[in-house]
Design an enzyme around this catalytic site. Structure first.
Site, PDB file in Angstrom:
ATOM      1  CD  GLU A 292      95.366 -16.648 -30.600  1.00 12.97           C
ATOM      2  OE1 GLU A 292      95.353 -15.815 -29.661  1.00 12.97           O
ATOM      3  OE2 GLU A 292      96.282 -16.718 -31.431  1.00 12.97           O
TER       4      GLU A 292
ATOM      5  CG  ASP B 161      98.380  -8.959 -32.501  1.00 12.21           C
ATOM      6  OD1 ASP B 161      98.732  -8.053 -33.281  1.00 12.21           O
ATOM      7  OD2 ASP B 161      98.659 -10.170 -32.675  1.00 12.21           O
TER       8      ASP B 161
ATOM      9  CE  LYS C 207     103.192 -15.008 -32.600  1.00 12.62           C
ATOM     10  NZ  LYS C 207     102.435 -14.423 -33.733  1.00 12.62           N
TER      11      LYS C 207
ATOM     12  CE  LYS D 283     100.184 -12.502 -28.885  1.00 10.91           C
ATOM     13  NZ  LYS D 283      99.499 -11.894 -30.046  1.00 10.91           N
TER      14      LYS D 283
ATOM     15  CD  GLU E  82      96.212 -12.077 -30.825  1.00 11.91           C
ATOM     16  OE1 GLU E  82      96.873 -11.763 -29.812  1.00 11.91           O
ATOM     17  OE2 GLU E  82      96.636 -12.839 -31.707  1.00 11.91           O
TER      18      GLU E  82
ATOM     19  CG  ASP F 246     103.596 -11.340 -34.201  1.00 14.80           C
ATOM     20  OD1 ASP F 246     104.513 -12.143 -34.426  1.00 14.80           O
ATOM     21  OD2 ASP F 246     102.385 -11.697 -34.236  1.00 14.80           O
TER      22      ASP F 246
ATOM     23  CB  SER G 262      97.541 -13.280 -38.727  1.00 17.43           C
ATOM     24  OG  SER G 262      98.033 -13.287 -37.413  1.00 17.43           O
TER      25      SER G 262
ATOM     26  CD  GLU H 183     101.368  -9.115 -31.051  1.00 20.13           C
ATOM     27  OE1 GLU H 183     101.045  -9.304 -29.850  1.00 20.13           O
ATOM     28  OE2 GLU H 183     101.407 -10.046 -31.880  1.00 20.13           O
TER      29      GLU H 183
ATOM     30  CG  HIS I  77      99.495 -18.824 -28.065  1.00 18.90           C
ATOM     31  ND1 HIS I  77      98.177 -19.181 -27.920  1.00 18.90           N
ATOM     32  CD2 HIS I  77      99.467 -17.501 -28.403  1.00 18.90           C
ATOM     33  CE1 HIS I  77      97.402 -18.136 -28.157  1.00 18.90           C
ATOM     34  NE2 HIS I  77      98.149 -17.111 -28.440  1.00 18.90           N
TER      35      HIS I  77
ATOM     36  CG  HIS J  71      93.203 -15.375 -34.977  1.00 17.40           C
ATOM     37  ND1 HIS J  71      94.102 -14.968 -34.024  1.00 17.40           N
ATOM     38  CD2 HIS J  71      93.944 -15.870 -35.993  1.00 17.40           C
ATOM     39  CE1 HIS J  71      95.336 -15.198 -34.453  1.00 17.40           C
ATOM     40  NE2 HIS J  71      95.262 -15.731 -35.649  1.00 17.40           N
TER      41      HIS J  71
HETATM   42  P1  PGA Z   1      99.019 -16.308 -35.638  1.00 21.29           P
HETATM   43  O1  PGA Z   1      98.487 -15.101 -34.768  1.00 21.29           O
HETATM   44  O2  PGA Z   1      99.521 -17.373 -34.744  1.00 21.29           O
HETATM   45  O3  PGA Z   1      97.802 -16.700 -36.452  1.00 21.29           O
HETATM   46  O4  PGA Z   1     100.101 -15.742 -36.520  1.00 21.29           O
HETATM   47  C1  PGA Z   1      99.060 -14.720 -33.569  1.00 21.29           C
HETATM   48  C2  PGA Z   1      99.548 -13.308 -33.587  1.00 21.29           C
HETATM   49  O5  PGA Z   1      99.414 -12.589 -34.597  1.00 21.29           O
HETATM   50  O6  PGA Z   1     100.106 -12.868 -32.591  1.00 21.29           O
HETATM   51 ZN    ZN Z   2     100.524 -10.807 -33.532  1.00 25.09          ZN
END
Ligand code: PGA
Ligand code: ZN
Length: 405
Positions: free
Chosen positions: A201, A236, A326, A377, A159, A301, A41, A270, A354, A150
């Site tokens: 995840e 999230d 990230k 996270k 999430e 994010d 995502s 998030e 991550h 996911h």
């Molecule tokens: P992604 O998802 O690593 O698939 O982008 C993680 C997130 O959205 O925090």
């Molecule tokens: Zn996110």
């Protein structure tokens, strides 16, 4: 630091897609490796990763000869050089994955050359003001229920996180795994044994009655274990990727969050709105945090993608009071550290993260500890690529005790 070789190869990530690993050898014989994760995502403004084979070729044919020829004294110099060598704002020529694999390998080799743990090296080069709070280590953001892109289930939100409230990482892991396992038992009892299947995840991923049921079951699991005072909840939404038409109606998301906040009191939310909706974020931030900052972390994010230009925009619009960091969204260690510095300047909470497609590289654990992030996270404490980070954090906690923080 004299490099004798940099050799990249393709390896698999946790979803069976190719990604990049780089092995860097110093002339004194120190050899380190680094590999990079990949999101699903992803935010539209993320630095551009090339197909792994092309990124590998760029490391071996373009980056490696430079690295062997030139001596880079520090991380900033190396990363600035790589950014210039690439020449694009999105890192699309060499590939953000090629640059980051090199950048992380260099950081790891620098720490090894100094004979210090990586987190300690990162703490030195991060140039962050010392933190005086009671803070000792990042809080764990444990993704125990997977939805959205996911998982193959009916959850619109991506999430559901438990965030232990403990003084040590070891205790946080204890509390987190206990609630995770208890939730698994409860899900199987309520929905049958396929409810134990896991998403990308490592979180549980069955169908739920609605988007609130995971919180109800988590609350129940925590209470049953008498751990309800030891865990906070978070979510999230990854709202850019929400497919549910009912949540696409004007005001529907805001209403859903208001209901969740009222009933379950999460401390963290998030990407509650589309990645371009700086005003939507700001509305929620104002509603629940008011003027004087407040009680719930509203985090960017996909909105901010670890990019200081987007952070400036989010700051001007008062969109968030927290940010996901990230390294692979921006593509180098130095730029990820710069994003942390700016977040601190803004007074935002920092949550390192991550990606959903991971490798066994545990860099992000050292990064989070190194910058004294408020959170990290990490997915669920299951599956090797997630567990690698938990186990590294536990090790770091021991290292921290030995050498003083
Ligand atoms: P992604 O998802 O690593 O698939 O982008 C993680 C997130 O959205 O925090
Ligand atoms: Zn996110």
């Amino acid at each position: 630091m004299k490099t004798s070789s940099l050799i990249a190869r393709t390896i698999l990530d946790s979803r069976g897609h190719w990604t990049v690993e780089a092995a860097l050898t110093l002339r004194n014989g120190i050899r380190v490796t680094a590999s990079v994760p990949q999101g699903k995502s992803t935010g539209a403004s993320e630095a551009h990763a090339l197909p792994a084979a092309r990124a590998v070729r760029n490391i071996n044919k373009i980056i490696a000869p430079w690295l062997v020829r030139a001596d880079f004294n520090d991380q900033d110099a190396l990363d600035a050089f790589l950014v210039r060598l690439d020449g694009t704002t999105s890192k699309s020529k060499l590939g953000a994955n090629a640059i980051l694999a090199t950048s992380i390998a260099f950081a790891r080799a620098s720490a090894a050359a100094k004979k210090v743990p990586l987190w300690r090296h990162l703490r030195t080069i991060a140039k962050l003001p010392a933190r005086k709070s009671a803070f000792a280590q990042p809080r764990l953001f444990i993704n125990v229920v997977n939805g959205g892109l996911h998982a193959g289930n009916n959850l619109a939100f991506q999430e559901y996180l438990i965030i232990p409230k403990c003084r040590t990482i070891a205790e946080s892991v204890d509390v987190g795994t206990a609630v995770y396992h208890e939730l698994g038992n409860a899900l199987v009892a309520a929905k049958g044994k396929t409810a134990a299947n896991l998403g990308d995840e490592g979180g549980y991923a069955p169908d739920f009655k609605d988007n609130l049921e995971p919180f109800a079951m988590l609350q129940h699991a925590a209470k049953k274990l008498k751990l309800d005072k030891k865990v906070d909840f978070g979510m999230d939404a990854a709202a850019t990727d929400i497919k549910d038409p009912a949540l696409g109606r004007p005001g529907a998301l805001m209403k859903a969050y208001a209901a969740i906040i009222k009933k379950y009191g999460p401390i963290y939310l998030e990407d509650p709105f589309d990645e371009n909706d700086f005003e939507g974020f700001a509305g929620l931030n104002a509603e629940f945090n008011g003027e004087g900052g407040g009680t719930i972390w509203i985090a960017g994010d996909d909105l901010t993608t670890t990019n200081v230009r987007l952070m400036e925009r989010a700051h001007a619009a008062k969109s968030v009071n927290a940010i996901i960091i990230k390294p692979n969204q921006i593509g180098s260690v130095s730029e990820a550290l710069a994003a942390v510095r700016l977040a601190r300047e803004y007074g935002w909470a920092v949550v390192a993260s991550h990606r959903s497609g991971e490798t066994n590289d545990d860099f992000i654990a050292d990064f989070a500890y190194g910058v004294q992030a408020d959170g990290l996270k990490l997915g669920a404490p299951a599956r090797g690529e997630r567990v690698a980070k938990y186990n590294r954090l536990l090790e770091i906690e021991e290292e921290g005790k030995k050498g003083g923080r």
